[in-house]
Enzyme design. Sequence first.
Site, PDB file in Angstrom:
ATOM      1  N   GLU A 166       1.366  -1.653  -0.285  1.00 59.90           N
ATOM      2  CA  GLU A 166       0.012  -0.016  -0.256  1.00 59.90           C
ATOM      3  C   GLU A 166       0.920   1.470   0.196  1.00 59.90           C
ATOM      4  O   GLU A 166       0.024   2.378  -0.083  1.00 59.90           O
ATOM      5  CB  GLU A 166      -0.837   0.010   1.160  1.00 59.90           C
ATOM      6  CG  GLU A 166      -2.097  -1.376   1.052  1.00 59.90           C
ATOM      7  CD  GLU A 166      -2.788  -1.031   0.697  1.00 59.90           C
ATOM      8  OE1 GLU A 166      -3.764   0.363  -0.084  1.00 59.90           O
ATOM      9  OE2 GLU A 166      -3.500  -1.987   0.510  1.00 59.90           O
ATOM     10  N   HIS A 234      -4.572   1.550   6.920  1.00 62.67           N
ATOM     11  CA  HIS A 234      -2.665   2.055   7.731  1.00 62.67           C
ATOM     12  C   HIS A 234      -2.242   2.342   8.365  1.00 62.67           C
ATOM     13  O   HIS A 234      -2.824   3.025   9.160  1.00 62.67           O
ATOM     14  CB  HIS A 234      -2.756   2.728   5.869  1.00 62.67           C
ATOM     15  CG  HIS A 234      -3.632   2.945   4.464  1.00 62.67           C
ATOM     16  ND1 HIS A 234      -4.369   3.054   3.940  1.00 62.67           N
ATOM     17  CD2 HIS A 234      -3.119   2.054   4.095  1.00 62.67           C
ATOM     18  CE1 HIS A 234      -4.307   2.280   2.333  1.00 62.67           C
ATOM     19  NE2 HIS A 234      -4.036   1.875   2.953  1.00 62.67           N
ATOM     20  N   CYS A 351      -2.968  11.498   3.521  1.00 57.35           N
ATOM     21  CA  CYS A 351      -3.413  10.505   2.461  1.00 57.35           C
ATOM     22  C   CYS A 351      -3.013  10.746   1.209  1.00 57.35           C
ATOM     23  O   CYS A 351      -2.977   9.944   0.409  1.00 57.35           O
ATOM     24  CB  CYS A 351      -4.394   9.987   2.734  1.00 57.35           C
ATOM     25  SG  CYS A 351      -5.189   9.333   4.223  1.00 57.35           S
TER      26      CYS A 351
HETATM   27  O1  SUG Z   1      -7.464   3.129   0.340  1.00 58.37           O
HETATM   28  N1  SUG Z   1     -10.511   4.931   0.981  1.00 58.37           N
HETATM   29  C1  SUG Z   1      -8.694   4.655   0.740  1.00 58.37           C
HETATM   30  C2  SUG Z   1      -8.654   6.009   1.533  1.00 58.37           C
HETATM   31  C3  SUG Z   1      -6.766   6.316   1.465  1.00 58.37           C
HETATM   32  C4  SUG Z   1      -5.967   6.423   2.706  1.00 58.37           C
HETATM   33  N2  SUG Z   1      -5.013   6.429   2.415  1.00 58.37           N
HETATM   34  C5  SUG Z   1      -4.203   6.603   3.818  1.00 58.37           C
HETATM   35  N3  SUG Z   1      -4.275   6.501   4.837  1.00 58.37           N
HETATM   36  N4  SUG Z   1      -3.048   7.016   3.692  1.00 58.37           N
HETATM   37  C6  SUG Z   1      -9.032   3.385   0.907  1.00 58.37           C
HETATM   38  O2  SUG Z   1      -9.126   3.138   1.679  1.00 58.37           O
HETATM   39  C7  SUG Z   1     -13.248   4.805  -0.743  1.00 58.37           C
HETATM   40  C8  SUG Z   1     -13.494   4.595  -1.338  1.00 58.37           C
HETATM   41  C9  SUG Z   1     -15.164   4.652  -1.849  1.00 58.37           C
HETATM   42  O3  SUG Z   1     -15.187   3.491  -0.739  1.00 58.37           O
HETATM   43  O4  SUG Z   1     -15.387   4.946  -2.725  1.00 58.37           O
HETATM   44  C10 SUG Z   1     -11.696   4.313  -0.734  1.00 58.37           C
HETATM   45  O5  SUG Z   1     -10.588   3.917  -1.559  1.00 58.37           O
END
Ligand code: SUG
Length: 420
Positions: A166, A234, A351
């Site tokens: 990730e 994460h 993020c």
């Molecule tokens: O991968 N949300 C992302 C958020 C990423 C956050 N990144 C870090 N913590 N670095 C994920 O879970 C939600 C999309 C949706 O539900 O439509 C989403 O992909």
Amino acid sequence: MSTLVEINFDGIVGPSHNYAGLSLGNLASARHGGNVSYPRAAALQGLGKMRHNLSLGLVQGLLCPLPRPNHGFLGALGITEPVDETERRLRAAAWSASSMWTANAATVSPAPDTADGRCHLTAANLVTMPHRSQEWPDTVCQLRLAFADSAHFAVHDAVPACFGDEGAANHMRMGTSHAASGLEIFVYGKTGGAFPARQHEQASRAVARLHGLDPARCLFVEQSAEAIAAGAFHNDVVAVANERVLFTHEQAFADPEGTYAAIRAVLPEAEIVVVPASSVSLADAIASYLFNAQLLTLPGGEMGLVIPLEAWEHRAVRTWLDGMLASNGPIRRVLPVDVRQSMANGGGPACLRLRVVANPATVDPRFLLSEARADILEKVIAKAWPEQIDPADLGRDSLASSVIAARGALLSALGLEALA
Ligand code: SUG
């Protein structure tokens, strides 16, 4: 003076930004699934954060949204309109603007850490979530353009899909300064709970090998199972590091004391700021995204913490932050920003950015932001981004056309038609 500085490359929120509830284990994504989203407001909030950091005197970079809807992905799955109930989520995946969270784009090891003295980037395969697994080939194309100078950068394809990776969201770098050789900390999870562990230890080890890191300056640390179970999908939801400072929740790691000792063994100057659960519970940390902050060294040398408004407005978190600011700790400023549209999908300030330590002169200037370029972006977004998207609209031809046209307008404005 060293020419190496930290550059934060923020993902511009794409015109298809929507709430489809696609990320199991990401509580905000699940909670807001089905809601109407506001892509234009979301992208302007993201741009506002970039402008905020620019105004602090920091170098700011940008990365563009990936092509959506992803017809190649839908075609490979044999999905055509109209979709049935079982295909709805997969269709939504092809529309996801999730590449905005560039902390998941790649893992970055700056030049002072690597055997060949170049900055290495490995795109993250993001295989645990179908909607994110489609990102990396397009991400690699973009990184190869932004960091095309092979005297200074090496961009690697993602590691094999058998090991989930990730990217920088599970990677922290510490050192006496950005330009000094660093300690790279890779945080992985182990499966077993209700939610998936998205980072595999072997993926992290592969990235460290590909980057030519010194094993004596790498740590592989297990994330605590309680953190994953509480919604820390994460590591950057429960910890963030910058230079000699680690800012962490006490329940972030499976073996917190062992982790702190291992850090101090390599970096005796380390300052570890631990937030105890008795002040901010794991649940409050995850709901407020206190740790999904940008911990930045400001041009004056002091450190500032860019947090989401949700953290600033949270009673227990605010009490803790007020106490921290009143103490003589290493974090001297707290800077709240409004990224609510991204937050509702589980993406806070940290993020939304990929950190790269490099000499800005070695980066393709089309990926660097100035006030003047921010003005141009703002106009394009205000004119071309859809005002709102109801998840029921995904799949409509008219929406697809406007999303494609909006991205096209952005690429032309930035001179990045090559990514079309
Ligand atoms: O991968 N949300 C992302 C958020 C990423 C956050 N990144 C870090 N913590 N670095 C994920 O879970 C939600 C999309 C949706 O539900 O439509 C989403 O992909």
